[in-house]
Design a protein around this motif. Structure first.
Motif, short mmCIF file in Angstrom:
data_model
loop_
_atom_site.label_atom_id
_atom_site.label_comp_id
_atom_site.label_asym_id
_atom_site.label_seq_id
_atom_site.Cartn_x
_atom_site.Cartn_y
_atom_site.Cartn_z
N LEU A 1 3.21 5.12 1.43
CA LEU A 1 2.97 3.97 1.00
C LEU A 1 3.85 2.50 0.97
O LEU A 1 3.88 1.84 0.91
CB LEU A 1 1.94 4.19 -0.45
N VAL A 2 4.86 3.21 0.66
CA VAL A 2 6.35 2.14 -0.04
C VAL A 2 6.81 2.05 0.65
O VAL A 2 7.31 0.91 1.25
CB VAL A 2 7.54 3.91 -1.00
N THR B 1 5.12 -4.72 4.33
CA THR B 1 4.58 -6.02 4.19
C THR B 1 4.81 -6.72 3.31
O THR B 1 4.67 -8.40 3.70
CB THR B 1 3.16 -5.20 3.33
N ILE B 2 6.05 -6.63 2.88
CA ILE B 2 6.73 -7.89 1.94
C ILE B 2 7.26 -9.20 2.52
O ILE B 2 6.77 -10.45 2.46
CB ILE B 2 7.83 -7.54 0.93
N LEU C 1 5.02 1.28 4.13
CA LEU C 1 3.64 -0.10 4.53
C LEU C 1 3.94 -1.32 3.16
O LEU C 1 3.73 -2.05 3.44
CB LEU C 1 2.25 0.93 4.09
N PHE C 2 4.46 -0.68 2.22
CA PHE C 2 4.29 -2.31 1.21
C PHE C 2 5.33 -2.53 1.72
O PHE C 2 6.25 -3.67 1.42
CB PHE C 2 4.65 -1.85 -0.12
N ILE C 3 7.16 -1.50 1.64
CA ILE C 3 7.86 -2.95 2.26
C ILE C 3 8.26 -3.58 3.57
O ILE C 3 7.95 -4.30 3.22
CB ILE C 3 9.24 -1.78 2.36
N THR D 1 3.02 9.51 -0.60
CA THR D 1 3.79 8.29 -1.50
C THR D 1 4.78 7.41 0.05
O THR D 1 5.22 5.90 -0.57
CB THR D 1 4.50 9.25 -2.44
#
Length: 390
Positions: free
Chosen positions: A73-74, A80-81, A76-78, A70
Motif C-alpha cells: 500500500l505504501v 500515485t503522488i 502504491l501511495f508513493i 502495508t
C-alpha cells in the motif's frame, strides 16, 4: 558432586566491559557506512509499525501478511503522488525558472555596463567573465566524473533496497526482538528499562507522526494564505514550507528568505501594491505564523516532549549536520530529547536520587483516608460481624 563456578570479580567485570565497549566502538567505526541505512530502516519500520498492527488486529491477518500488505500500500501511495501533484508543481516551477532567468538577464545587462569611479573605468563585464572562467575551471573535474556519478546512483539504489528489506523484517519480527532485549536486562533493572523505553518511545512517536501531520497542516495553511494574498507560485512555496518544518528553528528562516526574494522581484499576482510593500506583508504574516506555530501548533501536534530551547536545537542541528549530514539535521531534536531522558536517569543514579519522580500513569486516586471512606463496604465485613456475634 557438581561444583559451582566462581563469580567474576569486580576487576574482571570491568575489564570485560571495557573490552566489549572497545569492540563496539571499533565495529561502529569499521561499518560506519551501514549505520545511516540502518537508522533509516529503523525510522521506516517505526512509522509503518502502527499500520501493520492495525491490519493485524482489525483484519485478523498474520504478522507477515499484514507487513507485506502495508508495504504494498505504501508503494502504491508513493507511485500515485507524482501523478497528482507533480504536474501543477512542474508548471509553477517552470514559471519560477522563467522569472529567475529574466531577473538574471536584467542583472547581466546592469553588470555589462562600464562605470567610472574616481577617474578609473571599471569594466564589470570583464571581471564577470574572469569569475565565470574561474568557476568553470573548478567545475571541470566535477563534470568529468560522470562514471563515478553512475556508480553512486547504482549504489544508492542498492541501499534503498537494503533499507526496505531490513525495515520489513524489523516490522515483521519486532515483537520477538523487543522480547529478546527485555530478557537481556537484569531483573532488578527491568522496571527502569520499561520506563525509559516508554518515555523515549513517546518522544519518537510524537516526532515522527506529529511531524508528518504538522507538515501537512503547514502546507495547507500556506497554500490557502498564499492564494488569498496572491503569493507567486503559492503551491510550490506551500510545499517548501511543509518540508522545512522538519528543520526546527532554522526552517522558518530559510522559507522567509526565499519568499522575500520571490515577493520582491515578482510581486503579488493580483494585489495592486508595490513589490516592497508586498514583501513587508509576507514578512509580517510569516512572523505572526511563526509565533502561532511555536506556541500553538507544535505543542499540540507534536507535544512538549520534543520541545527544546531554540539555542539547543540550533547547536544540535549543526552538530548533526557535521556528524551525519541531512539525516543528522532531521533527527537532531528527538535525539537530543532522548539523550535528555537518559542523562536525567544517569544523573539520578549517580547521586542516589529517584530517577522517576512522577508515576507513569497517575490515573488512580491517592490512597488518603477520605478516598477509602468513599469505597463500598467489603464483602467480608458481614461475615466477620456474624462470627463476633456467635
Amino acid at each position: 558432586m557438581q561444583t559451582v563456578p566462581p563469580r567474576w570479580s569486580s576487576t574482571t567485570k570491568l575489564t570485560v566491559a571495557l573490552l566489549l565497549l572497545s569492540l563496539g566502538v571499533y565495529l561502529l567505526y569499521r561499518f560506519s557506512a551501514v549505520l545511516k541505512p540502518l537508522i533509516l530502516a529503523f525510522m521506516l519500520a517505526y512509522i509503518l509499525n502502527p499500520i501493520v498492527n492495525w491490519f493485524e488486529d482489525r483484519l485478523r491477518l498474520r504478522r507477515s501478511l499484514a507487513s507485506l500488505s502495508t508495504y504494498l500500500l505504501v508503494a502504491l501511495f508513493i507511485a500515485t503522488i507524482p501523478l497528482l501533484f507533480l504536474p501543477p508543481l512542474a508548471a509553477q516551477a517552470s514559471r519560477l525558472n522563467l522569472d529567475l532567468q529574466s531577473f538574471v538577464q536584467q542583472v547581466e545587462s546592469i553588470l555589462g555596463s562600464q562605470y567610472t569611479i574616481l577617474g578609473q573605468t571599471l569594466d564589470v563585464d570583464a571581471l564577470l567573465q574572469e569569475a565565470v572562467g574561474s568557476i568553470q575551471q573548478l567545475a571541470e573535474p566535477i563534470v568529468g566524473q560522470t562514471f563515478s556519478f553512475l556508480i553512486e546512483a547504482i549504489s544508492s539504489l542498492v541501499w534503498v533496497i537494503f533499507i526496505i528489506v531490513v525495515s520489513f523484517y524489523l516490522v515483521k519480527d519486532g515483537q520477538a526482538l523487543q522480547t529478546w532485549l527485555e530478557e537481556l536486562v537484569p531483573a532488578a533493572y527491568h522496571n527502569d528499562f520499561v520506563r525509559l523505553r516508554s518515555e523515549i518511545n513517546l518522544i519518537w512517536q510524537a516526532f515522527f507522526r506529529g511531524q508528518l501531520l504538522l507538515a501537512l497542516i503547514v502546507t495547507i495553511i500556506f497554500a490557502v494564505i498564499g492564494l488569498i494574498i496572491g503569493m507567486p507560485f503559492a503551491l510550490t512555496m506551500a510545499v517548501m514550507a511543509g518540508l522545512l518544518e522538519f528543520l526546527p528553528s532554522i526552517g522558518h528562516g530559510i522559507w522567509l528568505t526565499m519568499a522575500s526574494i520571490v515577493a520582491l522581484f515578482a510581486g503579488s499576482t493580483w494585489l495592486d501594491i508595490p513589490n516592497w510593500v508586498f514583501t513587508l506583508l509576507i514578512i509580517a504574516l510569516h512572523i505572526f505564523f511563526q509565533q502561532f506555530d511555536l506556541n500553538y501548533l507544535i505543542p499540540r501536534v507534536i507535544g512538549r516532549r520534543v520541545h527544546l530551547p531554540p539555542l539547543v536545537v540550533i547547536l544540535g542541528i549543526v552538530s548533526g549536520a557535521l556528524l551525519a549530514g541531512v539525516l543528522g539535521i532531521l533527527l537532531a531534536a528527538p535525539t537530543i530529547a532522548s539523550a535528555r531522558v537518559l542523562g536525567r536517569y544517569l544523573y539520578a543514579q549517580l547521586f542516589d536520587r529517584d530517577p522517576f519522580p512522577t508515576p507513569i500513569a497517575p490515573s488512580l486516586p491517592p490512597p488518603n483516608p477520605r478516598w477509602w471512606r468513599k469505597q463500598p463496604p467489603r464483602v467480608e465485613r458481614p461475615v466477620a460481624q456474624e462470627g463476633r456475634e456467635e
